[in-house]
Enzyme design. Structure first.
Site, PDB file in Angstrom:
ATOM      1  N   HIS A  17       0.940  -0.741   0.530  1.00 32.19           N
ATOM      2  CA  HIS A  17       0.260  -0.371   0.098  1.00 32.19           C
ATOM      3  C   HIS A  17       0.826   0.789  -0.291  1.00 32.19           C
ATOM      4  O   HIS A  17       0.488   1.810  -0.736  1.00 32.19           O
ATOM      5  CB  HIS A  17      -1.299   0.514   0.934  1.00 32.19           C
ATOM      6  N   LYS A  41     -19.891  -4.001  10.969  1.00 33.41           N
ATOM      7  CA  LYS A  41     -18.841  -5.195  11.202  1.00 33.41           C
ATOM      8  C   LYS A  41     -17.188  -4.517  11.833  1.00 33.41           C
ATOM      9  O   LYS A  41     -16.483  -5.585  11.935  1.00 33.41           O
ATOM     10  CB  LYS A  41     -18.095  -5.418   9.693  1.00 33.41           C
ATOM     11  N   ARG A  90      -2.346  -5.939  -8.264  1.00 35.03           N
ATOM     12  CA  ARG A  90      -1.630  -6.958  -8.298  1.00 35.03           C
ATOM     13  C   ARG A  90      -1.688  -8.053  -9.317  1.00 35.03           C
ATOM     14  O   ARG A  90      -0.764  -8.163 -10.094  1.00 35.03           O
ATOM     15  CB  ARG A  90      -1.900  -7.657  -6.771  1.00 35.03           C
ATOM     16  N   SER A 127      -3.160  -7.162   2.943  1.00 37.35           N
ATOM     17  CA  SER A 127      -3.500  -7.193   4.488  1.00 37.35           C
ATOM     18  C   SER A 127      -3.934  -8.996   5.390  1.00 37.35           C
ATOM     19  O   SER A 127      -3.507  -9.487   6.029  1.00 37.35           O
ATOM     20  CB  SER A 127      -4.822  -6.258   4.473  1.00 37.35           C
TER      21      SER A 127
HETATM   22  P1  ADP Z   1     -10.030  -3.450  -0.579  1.00 31.63           P
HETATM   23  O1  ADP Z   1     -10.789  -4.137   0.744  1.00 31.63           O
HETATM   24  O2  ADP Z   1     -10.254  -2.281   0.030  1.00 31.63           O
HETATM   25  O3  ADP Z   1      -9.018  -4.470  -1.890  1.00 31.63           O
HETATM   26  P2  ADP Z   1      -6.939  -3.401   0.839  1.00 31.63           P
HETATM   27  O4  ADP Z   1      -6.400  -2.816   1.159  1.00 31.63           O
HETATM   28  O5  ADP Z   1      -7.461  -4.862   0.669  1.00 31.63           O
HETATM   29  O6  ADP Z   1      -8.649  -2.968   0.395  1.00 31.63           O
HETATM   30  O7  ADP Z   1      -6.466  -2.559  -0.834  1.00 31.63           O
HETATM   31  C1  ADP Z   1      -6.297  -1.356  -1.394  1.00 31.63           C
HETATM   32  C2  ADP Z   1      -6.207  -0.853  -2.588  1.00 31.63           C
HETATM   33  O8  ADP Z   1      -4.367  -1.822  -2.185  1.00 31.63           O
HETATM   34  C3  ADP Z   1      -6.417  -1.984  -3.607  1.00 31.63           C
HETATM   35  O9  ADP Z   1      -6.116  -1.624  -4.866  1.00 31.63           O
HETATM   36  C4  ADP Z   1      -5.579  -2.872  -4.149  1.00 31.63           C
HETATM   37  O10 ADP Z   1      -5.788  -4.353  -5.020  1.00 31.63           O
HETATM   38  C5  ADP Z   1      -4.047  -2.630  -3.613  1.00 31.63           C
HETATM   39  N1  ADP Z   1      -3.405  -3.307  -3.468  1.00 31.63           N
HETATM   40  C6  ADP Z   1      -3.192  -3.903  -2.213  1.00 31.63           C
HETATM   41  N2  ADP Z   1      -1.852  -4.963  -1.810  1.00 31.63           N
HETATM   42  C7  ADP Z   1      -1.027  -4.181  -2.895  1.00 31.63           C
HETATM   43  C8  ADP Z   1       0.291  -4.522  -2.912  1.00 31.63           C
HETATM   44  N3  ADP Z   1       1.274  -5.620  -2.530  1.00 31.63           N
HETATM   45  N4  ADP Z   1       0.431  -3.687  -4.066  1.00 31.63           N
HETATM   46  C9  ADP Z   1       0.223  -3.057  -4.863  1.00 31.63           C
HETATM   47  N5  ADP Z   1      -1.013  -2.721  -4.255  1.00 31.63           N
HETATM   48  C10 ADP Z   1      -1.862  -3.541  -3.593  1.00 31.63           C
END
Ligand code: ADP
Length: 148
Positions: A17, A41, A90, A127
């Site tokens: 992120h 939630k 990704r 995450s």
């Molecule tokens: P959501 O629940 O909205 O998917 P996330 O916190 O999982 O939220 O992810 C937020 C954004 O960051 C999404 O666009 C996701 O694809 C991107 N993202 C998550 N992990 C990575 C990573 N390792 N590299 C690049 N982008 C990422």
């Protein structure tokens, strides 16, 4: 001034992120990191802690702000005068889901979604993977950004 929203659950905020946010800052003047959550939630304290952790990572970078929100991301973006949403991609699975979201948002607003592809070294980081490691007693701190 170009303002973008980087929305996500960020549970927790990872180095993947952080990389997307840093790269978005090269494109946009201001970045609002929006922690989207469902009131039914997620506990309020969890969200406050998540916001605080992200703010600490960007301490000293006054172009970044962090805010939790409920409801639609386009409404959150509009409230902040942001015309762009930044998302990370990704893998193909992300693309299919993200395209759907971006198309929906484009259908209901004039907000443009900008995709940044994950750097190969961060492509496997999520995450949920960090939560899984932590829950099983592994140290996942190397996937979490350092505090400046
Ligand atoms: P959501 O629940 O909205 O998917 P996330 O916190 O999982 O939220 O992810 C937020 C954004 O960051 C999404 O666009 C996701 O694809 C991107 N993202 C998550 N992990 C990575 C990573 N390792 N590299 C690049 N982008 C990422």
């Amino acid at each position: 001034m170009k303002t973008a929203v980087f929305p996500g659950s960020f549970d927790p905020f990872t180095i993947g992120h952080k990389d997307i946010a840093d790269r978005a800052l090269r494109i946009f003047d201001r970045l609002i990191i929006g922690i989207g959550y469902n009131i039914n939630k997620t506990a309020g304290e969890d969200i406050a802690a998540r916001a605080k952790a992200i703010e600490t990572v960007f301490a000293g970078e006054d172009r970044v702000s962090v805010e939790a929100y409920t409801g639609l991301t386009v409404d959150f973006a509009r409230r902040h005068g942001a015309r762009f949403i930044v998302r990370g991609l990704r893998e193909v699975k992300d693309f299919e889901y993200e395209r759907n979201l971006a198309d929906t948002n484009a259908a209901i607003s004039d907000i443009e979604t900008v995709f940044l592809t994950a750097r190969p070294e961060y492509g496997f980081i999520s995450s949920s993977m960090v939560r899984e490691l932590t829950a099983n007693g592994y140290d996942a701190s190397r996937f979490i950004p350092d505090k400046p």
